[in-house]
Design an enzyme around this catalytic site. Structure first.
Site, PDB file in Angstrom:
ATOM      1  N   GLY A  34      47.146  43.881  41.388  1.00 32.70           N
ATOM      2  CA  GLY A  34      46.450  43.587  42.632  1.00 32.70           C
ATOM      3  C   GLY A  34      46.067  42.119  42.727  1.00 32.70           C
ATOM      4  N   HIS A  35      45.512  41.571  41.645  1.00 34.95           N
ATOM      5  CA  HIS A  35      45.186  40.148  41.621  1.00 34.95           C
ATOM      6  C   HIS A  35      46.441  39.295  41.817  1.00 34.95           C
ATOM      7  CE1 HIS A  35      41.768  41.667  38.984  1.00 34.95           C
ATOM      8  NE2 HIS A  35      41.128  41.033  39.949  1.00 34.95           N
ATOM      9  N   GLN A  59      25.767  39.464  39.605  1.00 30.43           N
ATOM     10  CA  GLN A  59      26.128  40.600  40.452  1.00 30.43           C
ATOM     11  C   GLN A  59      26.098  41.929  39.714  1.00 30.43           C
ATOM     12  OE1 GLN A  59      30.139  38.860  41.184  1.00 30.43           O
ATOM     13  NE2 GLN A  59      30.875  40.966  41.027  1.00 30.43           N
ATOM     14  N   GLU A 146      41.464  44.275  49.606  1.00 28.72           N
ATOM     15  CA  GLU A 146      40.779  45.277  50.427  1.00 28.72           C
ATOM     16  C   GLU A 146      40.186  46.424  49.615  1.00 28.72           C
ATOM     17  OE1 GLU A 146      43.250  46.588  53.628  1.00 28.72           O
ATOM     18  OE2 GLU A 146      43.000  44.717  54.752  1.00 28.72           O
ATOM     19  N   ASP A 148      37.779  46.085  47.554  1.00 33.02           N
ATOM     20  CA  ASP A 148      36.368  45.769  47.756  1.00 33.02           C
ATOM     21  C   ASP A 148      36.168  45.359  49.218  1.00 33.02           C
ATOM     22  OD1 ASP A 148      35.419  45.995  44.951  1.00 33.02           O
ATOM     23  OD2 ASP A 148      36.835  44.363  44.641  1.00 33.02           O
ATOM     24  N   GLN A 151      32.792  44.091  50.320  1.00 35.26           N
ATOM     25  CA  GLN A 151      32.632  42.724  49.830  1.00 35.26           C
ATOM     26  C   GLN A 151      33.361  41.740  50.744  1.00 35.26           C
ATOM     27  OE1 GLN A 151      33.098  41.466  45.487  1.00 35.26           O
ATOM     28  NE2 GLN A 151      35.097  40.896  46.307  1.00 35.26           N
TER      29      GLN A 151
END
Length: 251
Positions: A34-35, A59, A146, A148, A151
């Site tokens: 994903g990254h 966080q 997407e 997160d 976020q």
């Protein structure tokens, strides 16, 4: 790939780039496909691709969660180099928080819902560190996945509220063949929970009413944090043992 450790070092590097467009992919490391999809998108749209790796302690509302977060810096560097990343920005806490988090960014509506309802202060830390990264790097565009999605909405809203020049880009969530959303936290799952985890996505995408989705997840052995609908999506957060997973699907 050049590794830069401090904001001052980055500023010297940035001056040499002139008018080149710069894209930023902020991460906390433990990189997965994903990254890497964000890196590829960034490279296709900018002259210079910068990734950041910083496990942001502000966080985490749970110290055990922070301690358990996977750290795989050498493997991450190898993956970033393979994808053609130009620069890795990897600061330490004192570089990012010379004020020791006395100054914070806070949003007062969306950040109190969904993940924010049971993780007090989480999004204060997220927004503050992203504001710092955007201020330091000064990118033309910054890329967020997407998975997160809450976020992403908060960061996009922050950029608009503070008139930041950076364009906040959202990129599609990447899933395994089973449907499980890729996440750094998946590394922490036991073998048995790893087999069970895809049922999370299956339940969220079932089209059933929210209460039935929650019942289905609980019957499959998940501890449900929340299942809610917002902005045309169904959002969920669950636990398998101590590992917290999040996901969202369009309704």
């Amino acid at each position: 790939m050049k590794i830069i450790r401090t904001p001052n070092e980055w500023q010297r590097e940035r001056q040499r780039m002139g008018s080149a467009t710069v894209g930023l992919v902020p991460t906390m490391g433990a990189l997965h496909a994903g990254h890497l999809s964000l890196i590829r998108k960034c490279r296709s749209e900018n002259s210079i691709t910068v990734a950041s790796i910083f496990v942001n302690p502000t966080q985490f509302n749970n110290k055990q969660d922070l301690s358990a977060y996977p750290r795989t810096f050498e493997d991450d560097c190898r993956l970033l180099e393979q994808e053609g990343t130009d620069i890795l920005f990897s600061p330490d806490y004192t570089d990012m928080y010379p004020d020791d988090f006395r100054y914070q960014i806070r949003e007062t509506e969306l950040s109190t819902r969904l993940c924010g309802a049971t993780r007090p202060g989480h999004f204060d830390g997220v927004l503050t560190v992203v504001m710092k990264l955007l201020t330091i790097i000064g990118p033309t565009r910054a890329y967020f996945g997407e998975k997160d999605y809450q976020q992403f909405l908060l960061i996009k809203g922050m950029a608009e509220a503070f008139f930041l020049p950076t364009q906040i880009m959202d990129c599609p969530l990447v899933r395994e063949a089973s449907g499980l959303a890729l996440s750094s936290r998946n590394r922490l799952l036991s073998e048995a929970d790893r087999r069970k985890a895809p049922k999370f996505y299956q339940a969220l995408s079932s089209g059933k009413p929210l209460d039935e989705i929650q019942q289905l997840l609980e019957s499959d052995g998940f501890t449900v944090d929340y299942v809610e609908e917002y902005d045309g999506r169904v959002f969920g957060a669950v636990f398998l043992e101590e590992v917290r997973l999040i996901d969202n699907v369009k309704r």
